[in-house]
Design an enzyme around this catalytic site. Structure first.
Site, PDB file in Angstrom:
ATOM      1  N   GLU A 190     -39.193 -45.426 -26.269  1.00 57.26           N
ATOM      2  CA  GLU A 190     -39.415 -46.876 -26.282  1.00 57.26           C
ATOM      3  C   GLU A 190     -40.101 -47.226 -24.965  1.00 57.26           C
ATOM      4  OE1 GLU A 190     -35.771 -49.173 -26.047  1.00 57.26           O
ATOM      5  OE2 GLU A 190     -36.709 -50.892 -27.026  1.00 57.26           O
ATOM      6  N   GLU A 196     -35.456 -61.129 -25.533  1.00 58.88           N
ATOM      7  CA  GLU A 196     -34.117 -60.612 -25.801  1.00 58.88           C
ATOM      8  C   GLU A 196     -33.099 -61.479 -25.055  1.00 58.88           C
ATOM      9  OE1 GLU A 196     -34.380 -55.834 -26.367  1.00 58.88           O
ATOM     10  OE2 GLU A 196     -34.551 -56.532 -24.307  1.00 58.88           O
TER      11      GLU A 196
END
Ligand SMILES: *[C@@H]1O[C@H](CO)[C@@H](O)[C@H](O)[C@H]1NC(C)=O
Ligand SMILES: *[C@@H]1O[C@H](CO)[C@@H](O)[C@H](O)[C@H]1NC(C)=O
Length: 237
Positions: A134, A218
């Site tokens: 990621e 987020e």
């Protein structure tokens, strides 16, 4: 006697809106672009979040997301995002990943990041919501939060300095480039971040396919807060 003339300009703002997504995995797609509410971690706390799609065209997407979350202070509740579809390729065969974005938060007394999120995998058919690797690019970091792992380097890419964090979650290895202060207008070639990782961190570009590319926020806790993304564009060439 002076006389004052007050001139009131009445500006008519085009406030057209395509849709509002409030379901956990509410999603809207048009052409290559999508907007996703993606409340994947909502059960870690309590709250709500809805994402508005303002416009989508071939040249970019405009959206916003409004949230309030409490509880589970160390857990991400969601990743509302805009994404782009593309032909999956080995990272070593990607020439460039041009992208630009303009964003703002109306409330920064929050625990949340604003970040790009990309996944790569050796298996071209890997699910696209995770990967072997990621790559995150944190343009905003508000409150008492940090990326997974710990800081391993300071990276300079195209003249901008980033704190580079590394950590793993299960079998997924996460590299997070973190801006030292919010970058609200950003234009880059994300391939340069992969080149850095290939040259300095042993990232295996010739065996990893780029499978997903998104930009969003987020939230951990706080709100109500609204992230407005006036224009996001990206593509993989
Ligand atoms: C969005 O950004 C792209 C890339 O910079 C640009 O081509 C496009 O015109 C922009 N769209 C709007 C509505 O500003
Ligand atoms: C690790 O992955 C799991 C499953 O996707 C997720 O619930 C958890 O929040 C992740 N942990 C971190 C620290 O990112």
């Amino acid at each position: 006697m002076k006389s004052f003339i007050t001139f009131a300009a009445i500006v008519s703002v085009a406030n057209a809106q395509i849709t509002t997504l409030c379901a956990q995995y509410g999603s809207y797609t048009s052409g290559a672009y999508s907007v996703n509410n993606n409340l994947w971690g909502e059960s870690a706390g309590s709250g709500s979040q809805c994402t508005k799609v303002n416009s989508i065209s071939g040249s970019g997407v405009s959206w916003s997301t409004t949230w309030t979350w409490s509880g589970g202070s160390s857990s991400v509740k969601s990743y509302a995002n805009s994404g782009v579809s593309f032909t999956k390729k080995l990272v070593s065969q990607v020439n460039s990943i041009p992208t630009s974005v303009q964003w703002s938060y109306d409330n920064t007394n929050i625990n949340a990041d604003v970040a790009y999120d990309l996944f790569t995998a050796a298996n071209i058919n890997h699910v696209t919501y995770s990967g072997d690797y990621e790559l995150m690019i944190w343009l905003g970091r508000y409150g008492n939060i940090q990326p997974i792992g710990s800081q391993i380097a300071t990276a300079t890419i195209d003249g901008t300095s980033w704190a580079l964090w590394y950590g793993s979650n299960g079998s997924q290895k996460t590299y997070s480039f973190v801006a030292s202060s919010p970058i609200k207008s950003f234009s880059t070639d994300i391939k340069h971040f992969f080149n850095y990782l290939t040259q300095n961190q042993g990232f295996p570009a010739s065996s990893q396919y780029l499978i997903d590319l998104q930009f969003g926020t987020e939230p951990f806790t706080g709100g109500p807060a609204t992230l407005s993304v006036s224009n996001w564009s990206a593509n993989v060439q």
